[in-house]
Design a protein around this motif. Structure first.
Motif, PDB file in Angstrom:
ATOM      1  N   UNK A  39       0.825  -1.206   0.000  1.00 18.38           N
ATOM      2  CA  UNK A  39       0.000   0.000   0.000  1.00 18.38           C
ATOM      3  C   UNK A  39       0.862   1.260   0.000  1.00 18.38           C
ATOM      4  N   UNK A  40       2.044   1.176   0.577  1.00 17.05           N
ATOM      5  CA  UNK A  40       2.950   2.324   0.635  1.00 17.05           C
ATOM      6  C   UNK A  40       4.002   2.169  -0.479  1.00 17.05           C
ATOM      7  N   UNK A  41       4.045   3.107  -1.428  1.00 15.99           N
ATOM      8  CA  UNK A  41       4.984   2.993  -2.547  1.00 15.99           C
ATOM      9  C   UNK A  41       6.443   2.867  -2.122  1.00 15.99           C
ATOM     10  N   UNK A  42       6.835   3.520  -1.046  1.00 11.11           N
ATOM     11  CA  UNK A  42       8.225   3.436  -0.596  1.00 11.11           C
ATOM     12  C   UNK A  42       8.600   1.999  -0.259  1.00 11.11           C
TER      13      UNK A  42
ATOM     14  N   UNK B   2      -5.674   7.717  -0.891  1.00 10.61           N
ATOM     15  CA  UNK B   2      -6.945   7.071  -0.563  1.00 10.61           C
ATOM     16  C   UNK B   2      -7.377   6.068  -1.632  1.00 10.61           C
ATOM     17  N   UNK B   3      -6.792   6.180  -2.824  1.00 12.27           N
ATOM     18  CA  UNK B   3      -7.095   5.221  -3.890  1.00 12.27           C
ATOM     19  C   UNK B   3      -6.284   3.936  -3.776  1.00 12.27           C
ATOM     20  N   UNK B   4      -5.270   3.914  -2.920  1.00 15.18           N
ATOM     21  CA  UNK B   4      -4.367   2.760  -2.822  1.00 15.18           C
ATOM     22  C   UNK B   4      -5.109   1.446  -2.631  1.00 15.18           C
ATOM     23  N   UNK B   5      -6.035   1.345  -1.677  1.00 18.23           N
ATOM     24  CA  UNK B   5      -6.746   0.068  -1.521  1.00 18.23           C
ATOM     25  C   UNK B   5      -7.591  -0.298  -2.752  1.00 18.23           C
ATOM     26  N   UNK B   6      -8.192   0.695  -3.388  1.00 12.14           N
ATOM     27  CA  UNK B   6      -9.014   0.422  -4.569  1.00 12.14           C
ATOM     28  C   UNK B   6      -8.174  -0.079  -5.736  1.00 12.14           C
ATOM     29  N   UNK B   7      -6.956   0.441  -5.854  1.00 13.30           N
ATOM     30  CA  UNK B   7      -6.057   0.018  -6.930  1.00 13.30           C
ATOM     31  C   UNK B   7      -5.348  -1.290  -6.610  1.00 13.30           C
ATOM     32  N   UNK B   8      -5.425  -1.700  -5.355  1.00 12.70           N
ATOM     33  CA  UNK B   8      -4.686  -2.894  -4.946  1.00 12.70           C
ATOM     34  C   UNK B   8      -3.273  -2.557  -4.524  1.00 12.70           C
TER      35      UNK B   8
END
Length: 89
Positions: free
Chosen positions: A12-15, A44-50
């Motif tokens: 979920x975290x890009x880093x 906030x879109x992270x969970x929706x995008x997977x």
């Protein structure tokens, strides 16, 4: 020659995805990160995008899973006593 890429991990975290990608690259696997910029623009879109995806060439999938397992076990963690240089000023 083009090789299909396979999903090896999601974060979920890009880093965290980039950190894992760096470990895979250090192991000689041509890993790439996908969807990191979408997530950074709107977290906030992270969970929706997977989340952010870490992809590896299909022939390297088994080796990448071994590196991921070693990462999850903490085999790449530096001990607290490791000298990483002087503190930033």
């Amino acid at each position: 020659m083009t090789t299909d890429h396979q999903l090896v991990a999601r974060r979920l975290v890009p880093t965290e995805a980039h950190l894992l990608c760096g470990c895979l690259r250090a192991a000689g696997i041509a890993a790439v990160v996908a969807d990191d910029q979408h997530v950074q623009v709107n977290f906030l879109l992270a969970p929706a995008l997977g989340g952010t995806r870490v992809l590896v060439p299909a022939p390297d999938l088994a080796a990448a899973r071994e590196v991921l397992a070693a990462f999850e076990r903490g085999e790449f963690t530096l001990p607290e006593s490791t000298d990483v240089g002087p503190p930033a000023e």
